[in-house]
Scaffold this motif. Structure first.
Motif, PDB file in Angstrom:
ATOM      1  N   LEU A   9      -7.884 -17.669   5.458  1.00 26.58           N
ATOM      2  CA  LEU A   9      -6.739 -17.203   6.246  1.00 26.58           C
ATOM      3  C   LEU A   9      -6.859 -15.732   6.626  1.00 26.58           C
ATOM      4  N   ASN A  10      -7.963 -15.114   6.236  1.00 28.40           N
ATOM      5  CA  ASN A  10      -8.199 -13.706   6.524  1.00 28.40           C
ATOM      6  C   ASN A  10      -7.060 -12.826   6.001  1.00 28.40           C
ATOM      7  N   LEU A  11      -6.571 -13.155   4.812  1.00 28.50           N
ATOM      8  CA  LEU A  11      -5.516 -12.354   4.200  1.00 28.50           C
ATOM      9  C   LEU A  11      -6.123 -11.081   3.627  1.00 28.50           C
ATOM     10  N   PRO A  12      -5.381  -9.985   3.690  1.00 28.32           N
ATOM     11  CA  PRO A  12      -5.958  -8.716   3.234  1.00 28.32           C
ATOM     12  C   PRO A  12      -6.190  -8.699   1.728  1.00 28.32           C
ATOM     13  N   TRP A  13      -7.224  -8.031   1.350  1.00 27.56           N
ATOM     14  CA  TRP A  13      -7.500  -7.760  -0.055  1.00 27.56           C
ATOM     15  C   TRP A  13      -6.831  -6.437  -0.341  1.00 27.56           C
ATOM     16  N   ARG A  14      -6.017  -6.373  -1.358  1.00 23.70           N
ATOM     17  CA  ARG A  14      -5.290  -5.148  -1.648  1.00 23.70           C
ATOM     18  C   ARG A  14      -5.652  -4.628  -3.030  1.00 23.70           C
ATOM     19  N   PRO A  15      -5.702  -3.306  -3.149  1.00 19.99           N
ATOM     20  CA  PRO A  15      -5.867  -2.751  -4.493  1.00 19.99           C
ATOM     21  C   PRO A  15      -4.567  -2.925  -5.269  1.00 19.99           C
TER      22      PRO A  15
ATOM     23  N   SER B 159     -13.479  -0.956  -5.193  1.00 19.19           N
ATOM     24  CA  SER B 159     -13.345  -2.362  -4.829  1.00 19.19           C
ATOM     25  C   SER B 159     -12.035  -2.898  -5.371  1.00 19.19           C
ATOM     26  N   CYS B 160     -11.446  -3.813  -4.618  1.00 19.48           N
ATOM     27  CA  CYS B 160     -10.177  -4.442  -5.001  1.00 19.48           C
ATOM     28  C   CYS B 160     -10.502  -5.625  -5.892  1.00 19.48           C
ATOM     29  N   ASN B 161     -10.961  -5.351  -7.097  1.00 17.18           N
ATOM     30  CA  ASN B 161     -11.417  -6.446  -7.936  1.00 17.18           C
ATOM     31  C   ASN B 161     -10.383  -6.927  -8.932  1.00 17.18           C
ATOM     32  N   SER B 162      -9.207  -6.341  -8.941  1.00 13.41           N
ATOM     33  CA  SER B 162      -8.226  -6.808  -9.923  1.00 13.41           C
ATOM     34  C   SER B 162      -6.977  -7.390  -9.266  1.00 13.41           C
ATOM     35  N   TRP B 163      -7.027  -7.640  -7.969  1.00 11.94           N
ATOM     36  CA  TRP B 163      -5.823  -8.157  -7.297  1.00 11.94           C
ATOM     37  C   TRP B 163      -5.634  -9.648  -7.504  1.00 11.94           C
ATOM     38  N   PHE B 164      -6.673 -10.362  -7.899  1.00 11.54           N
ATOM     39  CA  PHE B 164      -6.535 -11.796  -8.124  1.00 11.54           C
ATOM     40  C   PHE B 164      -7.296 -12.171  -9.387  1.00 11.54           C
ATOM     41  N   ASN B 165      -6.986 -13.316  -9.888  1.00 14.61           N
ATOM     42  CA  ASN B 165      -7.678 -13.849 -11.058  1.00 14.61           C
ATOM     43  C   ASN B 165      -9.033 -14.370 -10.593  1.00 14.61           C
ATOM     44  N   PRO B 166     -10.136 -13.769 -11.042  1.00 14.03           N
ATOM     45  CA  PRO B 166     -11.455 -14.209 -10.563  1.00 14.03           C
ATOM     46  C   PRO B 166     -11.749 -15.671 -10.884  1.00 14.03           C
ATOM     47  N   GLU B 167     -11.036 -16.220 -11.849  1.00 16.80           N
ATOM     48  CA  GLU B 167     -11.226 -17.629 -12.203  1.00 16.80           C
ATOM     49  C   GLU B 167     -10.598 -18.545 -11.149  1.00 16.80           C
ATOM     50  N   ASP B 168      -9.699 -18.003 -10.342  1.00 21.98           N
ATOM     51  CA  ASP B 168      -8.963 -18.823  -9.373  1.00 21.98           C
ATOM     52  C   ASP B 168      -9.737 -18.895  -8.054  1.00 21.98           C
ATOM     53  N   ALA B 169     -10.712 -19.781  -8.015  1.00 25.07           N
ATOM     54  CA  ALA B 169     -11.550 -19.935  -6.827  1.00 25.07           C
ATOM     55  C   ALA B 169     -10.740 -20.408  -5.627  1.00 25.07           C
ATOM     56  N   LEU B 170      -9.712 -21.226  -5.862  1.00 20.28           N
ATOM     57  CA  LEU B 170      -8.888 -21.716  -4.761  1.00 20.28           C
ATOM     58  C   LEU B 170      -8.167 -20.556  -4.072  1.00 20.28           C
TER      59      LEU B 170
ATOM     60  N   LEU C 185       0.831  -1.204   0.000  1.00 16.50           N
ATOM     61  CA  LEU C 185       0.000   0.000   0.000  1.00 16.50           C
ATOM     62  C   LEU C 185       0.864   1.252   0.000  1.00 16.50           C
ATOM     63  N   LEU C 186       2.004   1.203   0.693  1.00 19.06           N
ATOM     64  CA  LEU C 186       2.930   2.336   0.690  1.00 19.06           C
ATOM     65  C   LEU C 186       3.414   2.627  -0.737  1.00 19.06           C
ATOM     66  N   LYS C 187       3.684   1.564  -1.498  1.00 17.67           N
ATOM     67  CA  LYS C 187       4.094   1.742  -2.902  1.00 17.67           C
ATOM     68  C   LYS C 187       2.965   2.353  -3.725  1.00 17.67           C
ATOM     69  N   LEU C 188       1.739   1.938  -3.445  1.00 13.66           N
ATOM     70  CA  LEU C 188       0.599   2.495  -4.181  1.00 13.66           C
ATOM     71  C   LEU C 188       0.369   3.955  -3.830  1.00 13.66           C
ATOM     72  N   GLU C 189       0.601   4.315  -2.566  1.00 12.23           N
ATOM     73  CA  GLU C 189       0.502   5.736  -2.186  1.00 12.23           C
ATOM     74  C   GLU C 189       1.536   6.560  -2.945  1.00 12.23           C
ATOM     75  N   ALA C 190       2.767   6.051  -3.011  1.00  8.97           N
ATOM     76  CA  ALA C 190       3.826   6.753  -3.742  1.00  8.97           C
ATOM     77  C   ALA C 190       3.488   6.840  -5.232  1.00  8.97           C
ATOM     78  N   TYR C 191       2.902   5.777  -5.774  1.00 11.14           N
ATOM     79  CA  TYR C 191       2.505   5.789  -7.179  1.00 11.14           C
ATOM     80  C   TYR C 191       1.452   6.868  -7.435  1.00 11.14           C
ATOM     81  N   MET C 192       0.495   6.997  -6.525  1.00 15.81           N
ATOM     82  CA  MET C 192      -0.549   8.003  -6.715  1.00 15.81           C
ATOM     83  C   MET C 192       0.031   9.416  -6.615  1.00 15.81           C
TER      84      MET C 192
END
Length: 192
Positions: A136-142, A117-128, A36-43
């Motif tokens: 595992l309650n891993l964070p969803w990241r933009p 929404s963080c809809n592009s962080w993973f491949n939606p086809e990858d249900a696993l 997220l720090l990298k994304l802040e710098a990018y913005m």
């Protein structure tokens, strides 16, 4: 993408009994997520690209201003609202938050907020992958693409664009927080 904007000018009065505890309890939020720090710098870079393309000077990224912006993003996500006005006393407006952090009145302070929404962080086809992240309650990241889309949305909105291109501002702080598949962005601009 949902966006909102208002530009604030500091008022001349601030309650004399403003407790310092608000500064320590929610005004500042450190970014512990390196992605997220990298994304802040990018913005920040994208904001400066837009300013330079129009002949305006680049803004200097300011750590304390970013921490204030991040805290506002965090409060919006935690308290489930999307507004410039905080329900927390003495942190109500961007001007209030600036004053409590810097102990002085700026000549100008402005703020843009965005949510997506963080809809592009993973491949939606990858249900696993989706199931593992959820279990595992891993964070969803933009992603950078999410941030780019947010910045495009801000630039396509006259009010947001006006804040980004205020000629007199010199510093910028951007705070990004994500929770439950959504992200909140606060951009703060100031001329101390």
């Amino acid at each position: 993408l949902i966006v909102s904007v208002q530009s604030f000018r500091f008022t001349e009065t601030m309650p004399s009994d403003s407790p310092r505890r608000y500064f320590d309890k929610g005004l500042r939020l450190a970014q512990i997520d390196k992605e997220l720090l990298k994304l802040e710098a990018y913005m920040v870079k994208r904001v400066n690209d837009e300013r330079q393309a129009r002949g305006l000077p680049s803004l200097t990224s300011h750590g304390l201003l970013a921490a204030i912006a991040r805290a506002h993003s965090g409060e919006m996500s935690d308290k489930n609202y999307f507004e410039h006005e905080s329900p927390t006393p003495y942190l109500h407006t961007p001007s209030d938050r600036y004053f409590l952090a810097f102990h002085k009145r700026p000549r100008c302070v402005a703020e843009n907020i965005a949510m997506g929404s963080c809809n592009s962080w993973f491949n939606p086809e990858d249900a696993l992958e989706k199931m593992v992240r959820h279990r595992l309650n891993l964070p969803w990241r933009p992603t950078q693409e999410d941030i780019e889309e947010s910045q495009r949305g801000l630039m396509n909105s006259p009010g947001h664009c006006a804040n980004i291109l205020i000629p007199d501002t010199t510093i910028i702080g951007i705070g990004i927080v994500c929770k439950n598949g959504y992200f909140w962005v606060t951009q703060m601009f100031a001329f101390p």
